[in-house]
Design an enzyme around this catalytic site. Structure first.
Site: not given
Lengths: 413, 330
Positions: B205, B209, B218
């Site tokens: 990804r 998100h 993160y």
């Protein structure tokens, strides 16, 4: 505390004995232990062909518009208990609709309550089949089938086990039409499940979860009281273009027996039924407690020897209206409000606990609409707010004496 | 929500399907709709919740597309709920003489959603009851901030397939042709065998998100840049096409420019449109409006009449809707 002491707190003792009124059923004086919720003998059941065919609200599915208003003379009935009537309804649905399938745990051999007896043999195991043990799987699978326009009749083995399916039912099924801009819907989904107490079920075979679903806009919830009602309401639920949860009081599966019309028919959803007309108090309930209520009304009018001194004459003449709610969501506010505006007193009865129960919602709405007419606070007689306990069940489930006591209190407020 | 880095997984799999195969997505499969011709106007309409949003009539968050015409079941936010539903969709196809042997159902989900109970419920139902179903897992390495190493201890999602008795393949999700080929075979097995097949596409990804996420909180920015350089589905496919003489840098530049223009133009057009009619708030909960919603709609009507032309935010908010809420007047 004994039953008699309980009543004596609320009633004046009366000196005179009153001759017993003739009771509608043929069975003579009440038994020594008093009136029980004997479903089998209940006058609420329609045990003759004539009375069965005159069930109010029947809409025959084969009704030919040209033949005038529902001529019943040629129609047959058969003695059926509740599980047989439910089976009959599913049989009819499977016959009329090639897309219809029935599925759930153990339905293939006939089901733990025999509601699907013989259906797999008759319609084949691609149409009546067992699923793996997963309520969320069963509910999700049913949603997928219904989204494709197939009639999905899912069984959850006990309504105590419906909670794994709660997300699928509340977040998916209920919202399916709304969230898709009405491009998709799961109206062809019906979820059936045995519910309420059975006498020995304890925490996990006795629950009444209907209250948890009341807030799920988009769902319908239906609870029948008898074989005739179960067949008609189930067929109506299957045909209804919205997802329906159909909760079947399990103690009535065998104990309630009626002459049930063998032809296919529906009864209306979202219409309550007034079973006994009255003018002093409205008693509103659904499912098994109908029989408790009827026994309590009968006992109030015609008390057994040990209670005679606790029930004064005036109360024995009370005219009590008994209403079966039938559809919990959306419920028939018109019938209930019309009744309470007349009688001015309302008592709501259900096995489910008090907090957040169906009674709480109804009491709130009726208070809004009948505030100036009410002569007494709306009374709820319910299971206590504990899990359903095993050995204590007779003190948990609202029984006849609690009903009698509550009616007396409400009538004398 | 974007599919950066997963384009080969989504489009490669979509290309292997018939346009009438039923698709149930999670939320990162817009590429299936683009492939099928859903069109920019429809995409923008749903993302902006304007009056042309047939997917959701403005009721759902962006990327919750749905279209019976394109056989794309409406997206819902709860994860993995679509998996047992897809088992039911596949069973319906199996029971339908007009579609059995012709179509399959495809359900997409991420490696995070595969931890949900519904994944196991869906696999149990599909594997036992049958029906032509492809379960396509986009393993993109993250569930918001949770890396795959904190999602499962086993060997990804593919290792679960054999546990359920289901034919399973793991594929390089960044190789469009590998995905296409695997999907073609999965489809053949699902339809001929009337059974479930599991495909796990390994990818990364690249994007955050969602627009509410800053993934550099993160993960290292360098990690993302490395992936974009070393294993980029666009580059890999383009290089392959160019090596065959089927594509050129000039065509690449030209298509990028024209597509960018189209997207921006569709966005600007969609931005200007009003939201749907305000009374859509109350419609479609049931097939027919029940008494409580009739009363509640009347209640909002009363309030709008009383306060709607003076009270903010209502005053300026209602102007954004088609008809400015005039159906509530009078």
């Amino acid at each position: 505390m004994t039953a008699t002491k309980l009543l004596s707190r609320t009633l004046r003792s009366a000196a005179t004995r009153v001759p017993r009124m003739a009771r509608p059923s043929s069975s003579g004086p009440p038994p020594p232990e008093g009136h029980s919720t004997s479903v089998g003998q209940s006058p609420l059941l329609r045990t003759s062909r004539d009375s069965a065919l005159k069930t109010p609200g029947i809409s025959w599915l084969d009704h030919d518009e040209s033949s005038g208003s529902g001529i019943v003379s040629g129609r047959e009935t058969r003695k059926m208990n509740t599980y047989q009537a439910i089976r009959d309804a599913m049989n009819n649905a499977l016959e009329r609709d090639d897309t219809a399938v029935v599925f759930g745990e153990d339905v293939a051999f006939g089901g733990v309550f025999r509601c699907t007896m013989g259906l797999a043999e008759e319609f084949g195991n691609d149409r009546v089949f067992n699923t793996p043990l997963t309520e969320q799987g069963i509910a999700g699978f049913g949603i997928g089938l219904a989204a494709m326009g197939h009639t999905a009749i899912a069984e959850i083995q006990f309504s105590d086990y419906i909670f794994p399916a709660f997300d699928q039912i509340v977040n998916e099924a209920a919202k399916y039409r709304y969230r898709s801009g009405n491009q998709f819907n799961v109206g062809k989904l019906t979820i059936r499940s045995p519910t309420m107490s059975v006498g020995h079920g304890g925490l996990y075979h006795s629950q009444s979860p209907e209250g948890f679903f009341m807030g799920a806009a988009g769902l319908k919830i239906v609870i029948p009281r008898s074989p005739i009602q179960a067949k008609g309401l189930l067929l109506a639920s299957i045909n209804d273009p919205n997802p329906v949860i159909f909760l079947e009081p399990k103690i009535l599966y065998r104990s309630a027996v009626e002459q049930v019309p063998i032809d296919a028919y529906t009864l209306p959803l979202s219409k309550a039924e007034t079973l006994i007309k009255g003018s002093d108090l409205t008693v509103l309930t659904y499912g098994t407690p109908l029989y408790t209520a009827q026994s309590a009304i009968s006992l109030l009018a015609n008390p057994p020897p040990q209670l005679e001194s606790l029930i004064p004459e005036s109360l024995r003449k009370a005219s009590i209206e008994l209403i079966d709610l039938r559809t919990i969501l959306p419920w028939d506010v018109e019938t209930v409000v019309e009744s309470v505006n007349r009688t001015r007193r309302l008592l709501i009865l259900h096995e489910a606990g008090k907090i957040g129960g169906v009674g709480a919602e109804i009491a709130s709405v009726v208070t809004e609409r009948c505030f100036l007419r009410l002569e007494a606070p709306i009374r709820r007689v319910t299971g206590w707010d504990t899990p359903v306990p095993l050995v204590y069940e007779k003190f948990y489930i609202p029984d006849v004496i609690r009903m009698v006591d509550a009616m007396a209190e409400t009538l004398t407020y | 929500m974007t599919s950066y880095g997963e384009e080969a997984s989504v489009v490669g799999s979509a290309a292997a399907l018939e346009p009438t195969d039923e698709v149930l997505g999670q939320y990162r499969e817009m590429g299936v709709l683009v492939w099928r011709g859903f069109g920019l106007e429809n995409i923008m309409a749903q993302c902006l919740g304007n009056e042309l949003d047939a997917s959701t009539k403005g009721r759902q968050m962006p990327v919750h597309f749905g279209s019976p015409e394109y056989h794309f079941h409406t997206i819902s936010s709860p994860l993995a709920t679509q998996i047992p539903q897809a088992a039911g969709v596949a069973y319906a196809i199996k029971r339908d003489p007009a579609r059995r042997g012709q179509n399959c159902a495809v359900v997409y989900f991420g490696e995070g959603a595969a931890s949900e109970g519904d994944f196991h419920a869906g696999l149990a139902m599909a594997s036992v009851l049958g029906g032509p179903l492809i379960l396509f897992c986009r393993n993109n390495g993250f569930a918001i901030s949770t890396p795959a190493s904190e999602q499962y201890s086993g060997d990804g999602i593919a290792s679960r397939g054999p546990g359920y008795g289901v034919d399973t393949i793991r594929v390089d999700g960044n190789d469009a042709l590998a995905v296409y080929t695997a999907m073609k075979e999965a489809r053949r097995r699902a339809i001929e065998g009337n059974k479930a097949v599991l495909v796990e596409a390994m990818s990364y990804r690249v994007g955050h998100h969602s627009t509410s996420d800053d993934s550099f909180a993160y993960r290292a920015k360098q990690e993302v840049e490395d992936w974009k350089k070393i294993d980029n589905p666009h580059h890999r496919f383009r290089k392959y096409l160019e090596s065959k003489g089927w594509w050129s840098p000039e065509e690449e530049d030209s298509v990028r420019a024209s597509q960018k223009k189209e997207v921006l133009s569709a966005f600007q057009k969609a931005e200007k449109l009003p939201k749907p009619r305000l009374d859509n708030l109350f419609l479609d909960v049931y097939d027919k409006m029940p008494w409580n919603l009739i009363e509640q709609r009347d209640e909002l009507k009363r309030l709008l009449n009383k306060y709607g032309s003076t009270w903010e935010p209502w005053k300026s908010e209602r102007a954004k809707f088609q008809g400015a809420g005039k159906e509530f007047e009078g």
